[in-house]
Design a protein around this motif. Structure first.
Motif, short mmCIF file in Angstrom:
data_model
loop_
_atom_site.label_atom_id
_atom_site.label_comp_id
_atom_site.label_asym_id
_atom_site.label_seq_id
_atom_site.Cartn_x
_atom_site.Cartn_y
_atom_site.Cartn_z
N UNK A 36 6.06 14.82 -7.95
CA UNK A 36 6.06 13.91 -9.23
C UNK A 36 6.52 12.38 -8.65
N UNK A 37 7.52 12.29 -8.14
CA UNK A 37 8.09 10.83 -7.81
C UNK A 37 6.63 10.00 -7.14
N UNK A 38 6.06 10.62 -6.05
CA UNK A 38 5.22 9.94 -5.38
C UNK A 38 4.09 9.54 -6.38
N UNK A 39 3.68 10.69 -7.27
CA UNK A 39 2.53 10.22 -8.15
C UNK A 39 2.82 9.11 -9.15
N UNK A 40 4.11 9.41 -9.66
CA UNK A 40 4.56 8.12 -10.53
C UNK A 40 4.53 6.51 -10.10
N UNK A 41 5.03 6.78 -8.73
CA UNK A 41 5.12 5.56 -7.70
C UNK A 41 3.59 4.99 -7.58
N UNK A 43 1.00 5.59 -8.84
CA UNK A 43 0.51 4.91 -10.21
C UNK A 43 0.78 3.51 -10.55
N UNK A 44 2.29 3.48 -10.32
CA UNK A 44 2.69 2.08 -10.58
C UNK A 44 2.25 1.00 -9.81
N UNK A 45 2.05 1.43 -8.45
CA UNK A 45 1.54 0.62 -7.34
C UNK A 45 0.14 0.19 -7.63
N UNK A 46 -0.54 1.00 -8.16
CA UNK A 46 -2.05 0.88 -8.52
C UNK A 46 -2.11 -0.16 -9.34
N UNK A 54 -0.21 -1.03 -0.85
CA UNK A 54 -1.33 -0.33 -0.78
C UNK A 54 -1.30 1.14 -0.45
N UNK A 55 0.01 1.46 0.31
CA UNK A 55 -0.02 2.95 0.61
C UNK A 55 1.39 3.34 0.12
N UNK A 56 1.51 4.64 -0.21
CA UNK A 56 2.64 5.05 -0.68
C UNK A 56 2.76 6.68 -0.09
N UNK A 57 3.57 7.09 0.60
CA UNK A 57 3.85 8.23 1.34
C UNK A 57 5.17 8.60 1.08
N UNK A 58 5.55 10.12 1.32
CA UNK A 58 6.85 10.38 1.34
C UNK A 58 6.97 11.53 2.29
N UNK A 59 8.45 11.99 2.48
CA UNK A 59 9.11 12.78 3.43
C UNK A 59 10.07 13.37 2.63
N UNK A 60 10.15 14.86 2.73
CA UNK A 60 11.24 15.82 2.12
C UNK A 60 11.91 16.14 3.43
N UNK A 61 13.09 16.12 3.66
CA UNK A 61 13.92 16.45 4.87
C UNK A 61 14.79 17.40 4.37
N UNK A 62 14.58 18.79 4.72
CA UNK A 62 15.46 19.87 4.40
C UNK A 62 16.03 20.41 5.57
#
Length: 122
Positions: A36-41, A43-46, A54-62
């Motif tokens: 959800x966070x990545x999708x929102x960001x 959209x805002x970047x676009x 131009x590129x948004x990516x993410x990592x989940x560290x568990x």
């Protein structure tokens, strides 16, 4: 209503980091929240090109990653969206591997920081 743990940027890249509390196993809630966070960001970047991202990516560290089929399938789906999952051990092992030569130089130049020496010995 939620908040992102950490956002880093370099050039045209934004990196979203979601850290799970120690001892918790990766679950659908954490994966969905990061998605959800990545999708929102994204959209805002676009829609706001001023910053030049131009590129948004993410990592989940568990701490723990469940090997159930549905969790594994969701992890693969997230990777296609630019959201990657890793555990702390793999992240730290990769960081140490990448920075090992630099760490050796620091220690051999007379660094008195025992923590650095301990990392090199491990």
């Amino acid at each position: 209503k939620g908040r992102i743990d950490l956002v880093l940027s370099s050039g045209e890249q934004l990196l979203i980091l979601e850290f799970m509390r120690p001892g918790l196993k990766l679950d659908w809630d954490h994966m969905t929240r990061c998605e959800h966070y990545l999708t929102k960001i994204q959209t805002a970047v676009r829609s706001n090109t001023f910053e030049g991202f131009t590129k948004v990516s993410g990592y989940i560290i568990a701490d723990k990653i469940d090997k159930d089929t549905d969790i594994t399938e969701k992890i693969q789906s997230l990777a296609k969206q630019g959201i990657f999952v890793t555990d702390w051990k793999m992240l730290l092992d990769r960081a140490l591997s990448s920075w090992n030569d630099y760490l050796k130089i620091l220690v051999h130049r007379g660094s008195k920081d025992q923590r650095l020496r301990n990392l090199l010995e491990d």
